[in-house]
Design an enzyme around this catalytic site. Structure first.
Site, PDB file in Angstrom:
ATOM      1  CB  CYS A 115       2.741  -2.076  19.842  1.00 44.14           C
ATOM      2  SG  CYS A 115       1.482  -3.356  19.998  1.00 44.14           S
TER       3      CYS A 115
ATOM      4  CG  HIS B  41      -0.010  -6.237   3.335  1.00 40.49           C
ATOM      5  ND1 HIS B  41      -0.512  -7.386   2.784  1.00 40.49           N
ATOM      6  CD2 HIS B  41       0.280  -6.545   4.632  1.00 40.49           C
ATOM      7  CE1 HIS B  41      -0.529  -8.343   3.699  1.00 40.49           C
ATOM      8  NE2 HIS B  41      -0.049  -7.864   4.814  1.00 40.49           N
TER       9      HIS B  41
END
Length: 556
Positions: free
Chosen positions: A486, A186
């Site tokens: 991606c 994160h």
């Protein structure tokens, strides 16, 4: 004397400044007993603290927007978990103070996560942050966090909680360095969104003395301690050259000899669209739809709510390509109404497409909503399934799309090694592939993307991972179909050239990385990219692969 340390560069740019350390964690509250008649009051205190922390996390998310908002909303849900709250109240009933009950309940839940497989274990840091915030509020002490400073600095931390990373002030925090984390943690994702240079997985970062001057190169992962004037000038010049190249670069992605490589954006919802448009994204290569489902883990969002959200994103890219990933639930994204709570290893269990095939109505509603959202729009809609393992999975997804009346291309994500090995078989059922390099690396090397100790195996430069990417791209070419990337690998400009050389047909990344990738691709021919890819695959380690590709592209 100048020394050099090496971590993992996760966010481009150079930062030079004095070290400031993140505040230490909340101390363990004392274990003291309370009289039985005080239990209701303590339970009330605990509930108030939990609600206040959840509200604060949501408010921080609203301020930050984009990817950060989704992460912080998930943390708020963690704080309000009804099972955790029930355990807190039970502990208070038998004599614990509110703060001690919270501390012990979270410790028990932490142990469950740590032993529930590496994927969930990667969420322990987020859980610890929630616990610390609740305990700090109950104790009436400030939550340790970003240091208070009037002068710009380089932030050093063991790890950075999403709530801290999301609201970093780039005018004060020049860059940051953490001991833990990985390229897809994160902290790394949010650093790229903020445009702050960052290096993670640097052992011993906490030993850097307060006030020490360091130079952080977020592209290479190098940390120069007490850099010389010559080194500062060299890094500053390189940063200025990169900035000038970015300013001069615009338009569609392409190599210097005109080979087109569409540069797309990864988005989590409508809030991420403005940054993608500003960066010149040619469309969306990964629209993560989980954000809608995380608002309420007890039930799926209505079809009308989904239509509204999807249409906002589709409208932003007229004549552009928007690739939507259907709900990827399970593992670190559990949903009460979908995912089993007792799986011994959720990352290897019922996740992604497997979950949706077990709940066909949830999939059908989402596909129907996408069909309605695209009605009347000149957008090129493509829809793909996560965690496709084989041709049977691909066929089941394509059948579901057709049954829902979806007029779009159907695709499969390559995140499991079996999908790369049998890509040509899968392409008999679908029209495109999209490589999720984060999970593909995780499953190829049995290395959790959130665990700093195994970050070298999460490095997208690993030759084995490049082999699987090449295998997928070659299969797509043989079938006359497209194969994009991606995953976070696409955000590395040098690696973007190698991926192009491997035969990848489009690259999707966080919006902040698009200008860097566009400028770097424009410097090299397709043949150079192909030679760099071959050189990288001929090596045995990620570092050797990176250096080999760099040597080819720099003409050495």
């Amino acid at each position: 004397m100048e020394t050099t340390l090496r971590g993992v560069g996760v966010s481009h740019g150079v930062a030079i400044g004095e070290v400031r350390h993140m505040g230490t964690a909340v101390l363990e509250p004392p274990a003291k007993q309370i009289p039985t008649d005080e239990a209701p009051r303590e339970q009330g205190r605990a509930r108030q603290a939990v609600e206040a922390v959840a509200a604060d996390l949501i408010a921080r998310g609203n301020l930050a927007g984009g990817e950060a908002q989704h992460v912080l909303e998930a943390q708020a849900m963690m704080a309000q978990d009804p099972e955790l709250m029930a355990d807190v109240e039970r502990r208070i009933t038998v004599g614990s103070t509110a703060e001690r009950a919270v501390y012990d309940a979270f410790a028990a839940y932490r142990a469950l996560l740590a032993n529930a497989g590496e994927y969930l274990a990667g969420r322990v840091a987020d859980l610890d942050d929630v616990r610390n915030r609740i305990v700090a509020r109950l104790l009436g002490v400030p939550m340790p966090g970003v240091p208070d400073s009037d002068e710009p600095y380089v932030l050093i931390a063991r790890d950075l909680a999403p709530a801290d990373t999301a609201l970093l002030d780039p005018t004060l925090v020049l860059g940051f360095v953490t001991e833990e984390g990985g390229p897809t943690s994160h902290s790394a994702i949010l650093a790229r969104a903020l445009g702050v240079p960052a290096v993670v997985a640097l052992p011993g970062a906490g030993e850097l003395a307060e006030g020490t001057v360091v130079a952080v190169d977020g592209s290479t992962g190098d940390i120069f301690v007490d850099p010389s004037e010559e080194k500062r000038a060299e890094l500053t010049k390189a940063a200025e050259e990169r900035k000038a190249a970015l300013a001069a670069s615009s338009g569609p992605g392409a190599t210097s000899d005109g080979h087109k490589v569409p540069l797309l954006a990864n988005v989590g919802g409508p809030a991420d669209v403005p940054a993608a448009v500003e960066a010149g994204a040619e469309g969306v290569g990964l629209f993560r739809t989980e954000f809608l489902f995380l608002d309420d883990s007890a039930k799926a969002p209505s079809e009308a709510k989904q239509v509204e959200a999807y249409r906002k994103v589709l409208e932003a890219f007229p004549e552009g390509r928007v690739v939507v990933r259907v709900l990827d639930a399970g593992a670190d994204k559990p949903l009460d109404f979908l995912t089993p709570a007792d799986e011994p290893n959720p990352a290897l269990g019922v996740r992604g497409l497997r979950t949706l095939l077990d709940h066909p109505q949830v999939l059908r509603t989402q596909l129907t909503a996408l069909a309605k959202a695209a009605e009347g729009l000149p957008v090129y809609l493509e829809v793909m399934a996560p965690m496709v393992a084989d041709r049977t999975d691909a066929r089941a997804f394509a059948d579901a799309c057709r049954e829902a009346g979806l007029r779009a291309k159907f695709g499969a994500m390559v995140e499991i090694p079996s999908a790369a090995l049998r890509a040509r078989s899968i392409l008999q059922e679908v029209e495109f592939l999209s490589l999720g390099t984060n999970d593909l690396a995780q499953y190829t090397f049995a290395a959790d993307r959130q665990v700093g100790a195994v970050s070298r195996l999460q490095d997208p430069w690993q030759p084995a991972l490049l082999d699987l990417i090449a295998m997928s791209a070659e299969a797509a070419k043989a079938e006359g179909k497209s194969c994009g990337v991606c995953g976070e690998a696409a955000s590395d400009p040098l690696l973007a050239c190698v991926l192009t050389g491997l035969g990848v047909t489009s690259l999707s990344m966080g919006a902040a990385s698009i200008p860097y990738v566009r400028a770097t691709l424009a410097k090299h021919t397709l043949a150079q990219c192909e030679r760099a890819a071959a050189a990288a695959r001929a090596t045995d380690t990620a570092e050797e692969a990176r250096l080999a590709a760099q040597a080819v592209l720099s003409g050495e």
